[in-house]
Design an enzyme around this catalytic site. Structure first.
Site, PDB file in Angstrom:
ATOM      1  N   ARG A  48     -38.850  41.026 -14.373  1.00  0.00           N
ATOM      2  CA  ARG A  48     -39.098  42.115 -15.312  1.00  0.00           C
ATOM      3  C   ARG A  48     -38.998  41.694 -16.779  1.00  0.00           C
ATOM      4  NH1 ARG A  48     -35.084  46.059 -12.128  1.00  0.00           N
ATOM      5  NH2 ARG A  48     -34.443  44.038 -11.287  1.00  0.00           N
ATOM      6  N   ASN A 262     -32.150  43.457 -17.007  1.00  0.00           N
ATOM      7  CA  ASN A 262     -33.298  43.270 -16.130  1.00  0.00           C
ATOM      8  C   ASN A 262     -34.598  43.183 -16.917  1.00  0.00           C
ATOM      9  OD1 ASN A 262     -31.805  43.410 -13.579  1.00  0.00           O
ATOM     10  ND2 ASN A 262     -31.433  45.524 -14.183  1.00  0.00           N
ATOM     11  N   TYR A 401     -32.796  19.474 -56.161  1.00  0.00           N
ATOM     12  CA  TYR A 401     -32.420  18.859 -54.880  1.00  0.00           C
ATOM     13  C   TYR A 401     -31.319  17.846 -55.140  1.00  0.00           C
ATOM     14  CZ  TYR A 401     -32.309  15.958 -50.777  1.00  0.00           C
ATOM     15  OH  TYR A 401     -31.868  15.262 -49.681  1.00  0.00           O
ATOM     16  N   TYR A 422     -34.102   8.655 -51.121  1.00  0.00           N
ATOM     17  CA  TYR A 422     -34.732   7.967 -49.990  1.00  0.00           C
ATOM     18  C   TYR A 422     -35.813   7.031 -50.506  1.00  0.00           C
ATOM     19  CZ  TYR A 422     -36.908   7.603 -45.343  1.00  0.00           C
ATOM     20  OH  TYR A 422     -37.416   7.164 -44.156  1.00  0.00           O
TER      21      TYR A 422
HETATM   22  C1  UD1 Z   1     -27.933  44.514  -7.936  1.00  0.00           C
HETATM   23  C2  UD1 Z   1     -27.275  45.299  -6.806  1.00  0.00           C
HETATM   24  C3  UD1 Z   1     -27.057  46.750  -7.238  1.00  0.00           C
HETATM   25  C4  UD1 Z   1     -26.199  46.783  -8.492  1.00  0.00           C
HETATM   26  C5  UD1 Z   1     -26.834  45.928  -9.575  1.00  0.00           C
HETATM   27  C6  UD1 Z   1     -25.860  45.829 -10.713  1.00  0.00           C
HETATM   28  C7  UD1 Z   1     -28.051  44.235  -4.744  1.00  0.00           C
HETATM   29  C8  UD1 Z   1     -28.989  44.336  -3.615  1.00  0.00           C
HETATM   30  N1  UD1 Z   1     -28.125  45.231  -5.636  1.00  0.00           N
HETATM   31  O1  UD1 Z   1     -29.227  45.048  -8.164  1.00  0.00           O
HETATM   32  O2  UD1 Z   1     -26.390  47.474  -6.211  1.00  0.00           O
HETATM   33  O3  UD1 Z   1     -26.059  48.107  -8.931  1.00  0.00           O
HETATM   34  O4  UD1 Z   1     -27.108  44.604  -9.091  1.00  0.00           O
HETATM   35  O5  UD1 Z   1     -26.337  44.934 -11.670  1.00  0.00           O
HETATM   36  O6  UD1 Z   1     -27.263  43.345  -4.820  1.00  0.00           O
HETATM   37  N2  UD1 Z   1     -29.912  36.749  -7.431  1.00  0.00           N
HETATM   38  C9  UD1 Z   1     -29.815  35.532  -6.818  1.00  0.00           C
HETATM   39  N3  UD1 Z   1     -30.568  35.282  -5.707  1.00  0.00           N
HETATM   40  C10 UD1 Z   1     -31.401  36.212  -5.168  1.00  0.00           C
HETATM   41  C11 UD1 Z   1     -31.487  37.467  -5.810  1.00  0.00           C
HETATM   42  C12 UD1 Z   1     -30.729  37.726  -6.927  1.00  0.00           C
HETATM   43  O7  UD1 Z   1     -29.073  34.652  -7.275  1.00  0.00           O
HETATM   44  O8  UD1 Z   1     -32.039  35.902  -4.151  1.00  0.00           O
HETATM   45  C13 UD1 Z   1     -29.112  37.007  -8.646  1.00  0.00           C
HETATM   46  C14 UD1 Z   1     -29.964  37.368  -9.839  1.00  0.00           C
HETATM   47  O9  UD1 Z   1     -30.303  36.202 -10.569  1.00  0.00           O
HETATM   48  C15 UD1 Z   1     -29.048  38.281 -10.635  1.00  0.00           C
HETATM   49  C16 UD1 Z   1     -28.161  38.904  -9.589  1.00  0.00           C
HETATM   50  O10 UD1 Z   1     -28.279  38.113  -8.415  1.00  0.00           O
HETATM   51  O11 UD1 Z   1     -28.253  37.576 -11.554  1.00  0.00           O
HETATM   52  C17 UD1 Z   1     -28.542  40.338  -9.275  1.00  0.00           C
HETATM   53  O12 UD1 Z   1     -29.883  40.387  -8.828  1.00  0.00           O
HETATM   54  P1  UD1 Z   1     -30.883  41.511  -9.311  1.00  0.00           P
HETATM   55  O13 UD1 Z   1     -32.188  41.258  -8.656  1.00  0.00           O
HETATM   56  O14 UD1 Z   1     -30.863  41.625 -10.772  1.00  0.00           O
HETATM   57  O15 UD1 Z   1     -30.210  42.806  -8.621  1.00  0.00           O
HETATM   58  P2  UD1 Z   1     -30.322  44.306  -9.088  1.00  0.00           P
HETATM   59  O16 UD1 Z   1     -31.650  44.837  -8.703  1.00  0.00           O
HETATM   60  O17 UD1 Z   1     -29.942  44.408 -10.509  1.00  0.00           O
HETATM   61 CA    CA Z   2     -29.663  42.976 -12.170  1.00  0.00          CA
END
Ligand code: UD1
Ligand code: CA
Length: 502
Positions: A48, A262, A401, A422
């Site tokens: 996003r 996000n 300068y 220089y």
């Molecule tokens: C997630 C939570 C949601 C919470 C929100 C708070 C889940 C399913 N949902 O949603 O309940 O309210 O965070 O911020 O967990 N990431 C990985 N590997 C992956 C997917 C994600 O490392 O395969 C990391 C992302 O880089 C990020 C974090 O996990 O830093 C959260 O992932 P994101 O996709 O932003 O989750 P949200 O939709 O925000």
């Molecule tokens: Ca998130």
């Protein structure tokens, strides 16, 4: 779990010194919770944001999102060796940032199949610990107090999991906390929530502390029956509750902590929170800040009481200001040290410079690394100073300068003066003594020494030493030709030439 040799980028884990009394991994304040690992989820691309840069490396409040989370971990007393970052998209770049925080491990989650899958990818790292803190790398406002509090609550509540929650005034598309008779029984993601669940205002922040063994069992049972076909960490909560584990909510004290990033709009929102916090910190120390929402103050910046910051000022890195300084609009100071009562007029740019008490800089001055301005000196409009010491009460007020130079006390540097430091291959120094007067537009070819109380005539090119008290002139002598204009006109008339056309 037996093996602790982990398939991580940073190599094996350092051995705990044998006989060490404090169990490794116990965050300060997490008494009785046993050894805790910290897992930072940072594998997502951040679709996003529409960016080539991985989400967690975007900057807010003077550091990367991941940098802020790593700082909170250190502040909570969690050792880098107990911390693992789960990287995926642009993993090398994320690993570089982690590596800069000595000893933090990195595991690569490839492909990225959800937050539950990400925690599973780091299982070899955390399975030998008693408990596992999980935080999201895209939530940089997480505090050290929350990390410590989650670990302490896990122990105090004898819970299988503790999760941070918040009930912000305006709704966000976060997971909803489903409770039954007060107990947390599930987290439901917005897209799967029933209308009744969507109305729940208590949200999942994304900071958890799990007991390691039940977490491992719950992760093994995760499915991906959801619109994204992902393995959600949030689904472990219902699995743990069903398995009879106690799940406790941990309401956050500071509602800002739940702000994650996000998209670019949220990035600006979080940046503004960091800005407000930094401004508040200096205001509490006695600094006046006009239009604080326009001012950038990095975390390590210090300023004395009665200092004033005007709109658009940036104080970066390790900048330290004394008491009663006045930094006027749109000046940018990076890693600078200012004594008391220094005035920086608008639009000045200072970097790794030291300015002593009562000096006046600007407007439109440029101090580069190694500039040292002594007390009460003046550096004015469009003057650039680099690797140079400007003595007490000396003045360079316009268009100059001064590089690789020394200017003695009470000397005056005329407008347009240039130190030619220089020669195309090497840099050379210019040494100017005390009470020296350099006329306008002088060209001072280094290496060069101009002794105390000497004068340099305006427009001179000075290539050799000037003794104390001497006047140096290095320019063509002026020639006046009396009557020249009239003679020329007369000459043209004789030749009967028409006036040249303009
Ligand atoms: C997630 C939570 C949601 C919470 C929100 C708070 C889940 C399913 N949902 O949603 O309940 O309210 O965070 O911020 O967990 N990431 C990985 N590997 C992956 C997917 C994600 O490392 O395969 C990391 C992302 O880089 C990020 C974090 O996990 O830093 C959260 O992932 P994101 O996709 O932003 O989750 P949200 O939709 O925000
Ligand atoms: Ca998130």
């Amino acid at each position: 779990m037996a093996s602790r040799s982990r398939a991580t980028r940073q190599g094996g884990r350092a051995q705990a010194p044998s006989g060490s009394r404090r169990p490794r991994g116990a965050p300060a304040g997490g008494a009785g919770g046993g050894r805790c690992a910290l897992v930072i989820l940072a594998a997502g691309k951040g679709t996003r944001l529409r960016s080539d840069l991985p989400k967690v490396l975007h900057q807010a409040g003077g550091d990367s999102l991941l940098g802020h989370v790593l700082s909170a971990a250190v502040a909570a007393g969690i050792a880098p060796a107990d911390t693992v970052v789960v990287a995926g998209y642009a993993a090398e770049r994320v690993a570089e940032v982690a590596a800069a925080r000595g000893g933090v491990r990195v595991v690569v989650q490839e492909p990225q199949l959800g937050t539950g899958h990400a925690v599973l990818a780091a299982r070899d790292f955390w399975s030998a610990y008693d408990c596992v803190l999980v935080v999201h790398g895209d939530m940089p406002l997480v505090s050290a107090a929350t990390l410590r509090g989650l670990a302490a609550a896990l122990a105090a509540e004898r819970a299988g999991a503790v999760l941070a929650t918040a009930t912000p005034a305006s709704p966000r598309a976060y997971g909803r906390i489903v409770r039954r008779r007060g107990r947390v029984v599930a987290i439901v993601e917005e897209r799967q929530a029933t209308p009744a669940q969507r109305a729940i205002r208590e949200l999942n922040a994304g900071f958890y502390c799990f007991r390691a063994a039940p977490l491992a069992r719950a992760l093994a049972r995760l499915g991906n029956a959801n619109p994204h076909r992902e393995y959600y960490l949030t689904d472990t909560i219902a699995l743990l509750a069903q398995a009879g584990e106690r799940v406790a909510g941990y309401p956050l004290g500071d509602a800002d902590e739940i702000l994650g990033i996000n998209d670019r709009r949220e990035l600006a929102e979080v940046d503004a929170v960091f800005r407000r916090r930094a401004a508040r910190r200096l205001m509490e120390a006695g600094v006046t800040i006009y239009a604080p929402e326009t001012v950038t103050i990095d975390a390590a910046v210090e300023a004395g009481p009665d200092t004033v910051l005007e709109a658009g000022v940036h104080l970066r890195g390790r900048t330290r200001l004394g008491r009663g300084c006045h930094i006027e609009a749109y000046s940018v100071l990076t890693d600078c040290e200012l004594g008391d009562g220094v005035r920086v007029k608008p639009h000045s740019v200072l970097e790794q410079a030291r300015v002593a008490e009562g000096a006046v800089i600007g407007p439109f001055s440029r101090l580069r690394p190694g500039a040292e301005i002594a007390a009460s000196a003046h550096i004015g409009n469009f003057v650039e100073v680099k690797n140079a010491r400007i003595g007490r009460g000396a003045k360079a007020n316009h268009l100059a300068y001064l590089g690789d130079a020394e200017v003695g006390a009470a000397s005056n540097i005329g407008a347009g003066t240039i130190t030619c430091n220089y020669d195309g291959e090497r840099k050379h120094r210019t040494k100017i003594g005390k009470k020296v007067f350099i006329g306008s537009n002088a060209t001072l070819v280094a290496p060069l020494e101009i002794a105390d109380e000497a004068y340099v005539g305006a427009g001179s090119v000075i290539t050799g030493a000037v003794p104390a008290g001497a006047l140096a002139l290095g320019r063509a002598r002026q020639v006046n030709k009396p009557g020249w204009v009239a003679q020329r006109r007369a000459g043209r008339a004789q030749a009967q030439e028409p006036e040249p056309r303009r």
